[in-house]
Design an enzyme around this catalytic site. Structure first.
Site, PDB file in Angstrom:
ATOM      1  N   ASP A  90       0.851  -1.202   0.000  1.00 29.02           N
ATOM      2  CA  ASP A  90       0.000   0.000   0.000  1.00 29.02           C
ATOM      3  C   ASP A  90       0.881   1.245   0.000  1.00 29.02           C
ATOM      4  O   ASP A  90       1.792   1.371   0.820  1.00 29.02           O
ATOM      5  CB  ASP A  90      -0.906  -0.010   1.239  1.00 29.02           C
ATOM      6  N   GLU A 141      -4.796   2.601  -4.133  1.00 28.89           N
ATOM      7  CA  GLU A 141      -3.343   2.656  -4.237  1.00 28.89           C
ATOM      8  C   GLU A 141      -2.702   1.435  -3.607  1.00 28.89           C
ATOM      9  O   GLU A 141      -1.549   1.446  -3.216  1.00 28.89           O
ATOM     10  CB  GLU A 141      -2.839   3.957  -3.581  1.00 28.89           C
TER      11      GLU A 141
END
Ligand SMILES: Nc1nc2c(ncn2[C@@H]2O[C@H](COP(=O)(O)OP(=O)(O)OP(=O)(O)O)[C@@H](O)[C@H]2O)c(=O)[nH]1
Length: 461
Positions: free
Chosen positions: A299, A342
């Site tokens: 992440d 993301e």
């Protein structure tokens, strides 16, 4: 042009010509022979008449009654020999007619052959004899029947010979014709040539014309079939080529569809749907084969700030770039997918926890060292790492990796956290436990280097 005749006309005409030829020769010979025979007979008759006259005249000169007797003798002789004497005249040397028989017939001296002879006493006599014209016909009729018999025999012989010859030659020619028929090349049929002998006959020519019509129509049909075949083949060929081309297009489209269906449009790595499938499959295979399998959840840290600082479009570029970096670091050894937003998931088949940790650390450091875009944006990543354990499901593995990621975030970001199994403690946990700290499930953090911390701070400002 060959005259139109049939076999019977031909045979009959040939027979008739042969017959006439043979008969003509035979008759001519017969007449010559008849003439010769008659001449001989006439000569014999005259000699006998002369001898008779001389004998009588020598015995009783000038005795006409004796001469008349000899005439009767001569007539008798001529009747017996089939040589009729029509009239007889005897002249002395002075030309005085001594005897004239029969009395009512007047002899023309110039037309009659005369025979001169001399008696024993030296007297010259002239004998005029006229033979009947019918003597020749009588002779011919007399010998006609044997001649007819001879000619009939000849004709019968001729017929028999011709029959044998014709039947043999016809057999030969027809069997040759049938053989020729049987040898017709059905692939390349050609008209049959007329036989030299049989070609004279109308029936044969008609039959041959019929056969040749069939052969020619066969050849024409073959040509038409060949043309149709060629047209069909070319059509099939072009259709097949078009179908193959279409098929290739469809295969290509299918590939593109498959890529589209399985790929994340922005980052060009696998999407979540495809990853779910691959993840389940690999977990099943690893469980069955008891081979190692590791999962990384990556992440990007504080990505919201990238968007906020540089805009969403730049954020998109950073995301694409980050995905490319992850893909390059993982290379062919693993499967990269965009988990959402993301966040990325990396599946590493045959990676145990140590290898996975190394890979995660490599990934983290490369990411932190990368300058994104023209603005030299630096983005770090937090990574949760877990290895599939025995009896564990895909969801359980995912949960552990996600928890590790959560811990990485919670413990300051830009770090790798390994998820250990419950009730199994690493050396670090043991150490921490010894120090009185409680580590529930996992630990291990990587010390960020000063540059990376700087990057994080830059973003946070
Ligand atoms: N440009 C862009 N931004 C995205 C995309 N998907 C998600 N984001 C952004 O990513 C950000 C995620 O924000 P957060 O969930 O708060 O996480 P974060 O800011 O990275 O903070 P941490 O994860 O806690 O480090 C949001 O601002 C989203 O808009 C995308 O496809 N493009």
């Amino acid at each position: 042009m060959v005259p139109r005749r049939n076999v019977s006309h031909f045979v009959l005409s040939k027979l008739f010509a042969c017959y006439l030829f043979v008969a003509g020769i035979a008759l001519a010979g017969f007449f010559l022979w008849s003439h010769q025979q008659l001449d001989l007979q006439h000569q014999t008759a005259i000699e006998q008449l002369q001898n008779g006259f001389m004998d009588i005249i020598e015995q009783s000169d000038k005795d006409l009654s004796e001469v008349t007797k000899s005439l009767a003798l001569g007539l008798q002789f001529s009747k017996e020999n089939g040589v009729p004497i029509e009239s007889v005249s005897l002249f002395d040397a002075r030309g005085k007619e001594l005897i004239h028989w029969p009395n009512n017939v007047v002899l023309e001296e110039s037309n009659q052959p005369s025979y001169t002879f001399q008696s024993a006493s030296g007297e010259i006599y002239q004998l005029l004899v006229r033979f009947s014209d019918a003597s020749l016909y009588g002779f011919v009729v007399h010998h006609f029947f044997p001649i007819i018999g001879l000619l009939s025999f000849q004709l019968a012989l001729l017929l028999l010979t011709l029959k044998i010859l014709i039947s043999r030659s016809l057999d030969g020619v027809f069997s040759g014709f049938m053989r020729e028929l049987s040898l017709i090349n059905l692939r390349h049929p050609e008209p049959l040539q007329a036989d030299a002998f049989l070609g004279q006959f109308a029936e044969y020519r008609q039959m041959l014309a019929g056969v040749n019509r069939v052969i020619l129509s066969l050849a024409k049909s073959r040509e038409e079939l060949s043309d149709i075949n060629q047209v069909l083949e070319s059509r099939i060929h072009s259709k097949t080529a078009a179908l193959e081309e279409r098929n290739l297009e469809l295969i290509e489209l299918n590939k593109q569809l498959s890529v589209i269906a399985n790929t994340d449009a922005l980052t060009q790595v696998y999407n979540r749907t495809r990853f779910d499938t691959l993840f389940s499959e690999h977990v099943a295979v690893a469980s069955r084969r008891n081979t190692p399998l590791a999962l990384l959840l990556v992440d990007l840290d504080d990505f919201k700030k990238v968007n906020d600082c540089y805009g969403h479009q730049v954020g998109d570029h950073v995301l694409k770039h980050a995905a490319r970096i992850i893909q390059e670091v993982v290379s062919e050894e693993g499967i990269v997918a965009r988990w959402g937003g993301e966040e990325f998931a990396v599946l590493l088949p045959y990676f145990d926890i140590t290898m996975a940790e190394d890979k995660a650390e490599q990934l983290r450091s490369v990411m932190a060292a990368t300058h994104f875009e023209a603005q030299s944006i630096q983005v770090t990543a937090s990574i949760g790492v877990a290895q599939l354990s025995q009896q564990e499901t895909a969801a359980q593995l995912l949960k552990r990796a996600d928890d590790a990621l959560y811990d990485a975030k919670g413990s300051g970001r830009n770090r790798v956290i390994i998820a250990y199994l419950e009730n199994s403690h690493t050396q670090l946990e043991i150490n921490e436990l010894k120090e009185g700290e409680f580590v529930e499930v996992f630990d291990v953090e990587t010390e960020p280097n000063p540059d990376e911390s700087e990057a994080s701070q830059k973003l946070s400002t």
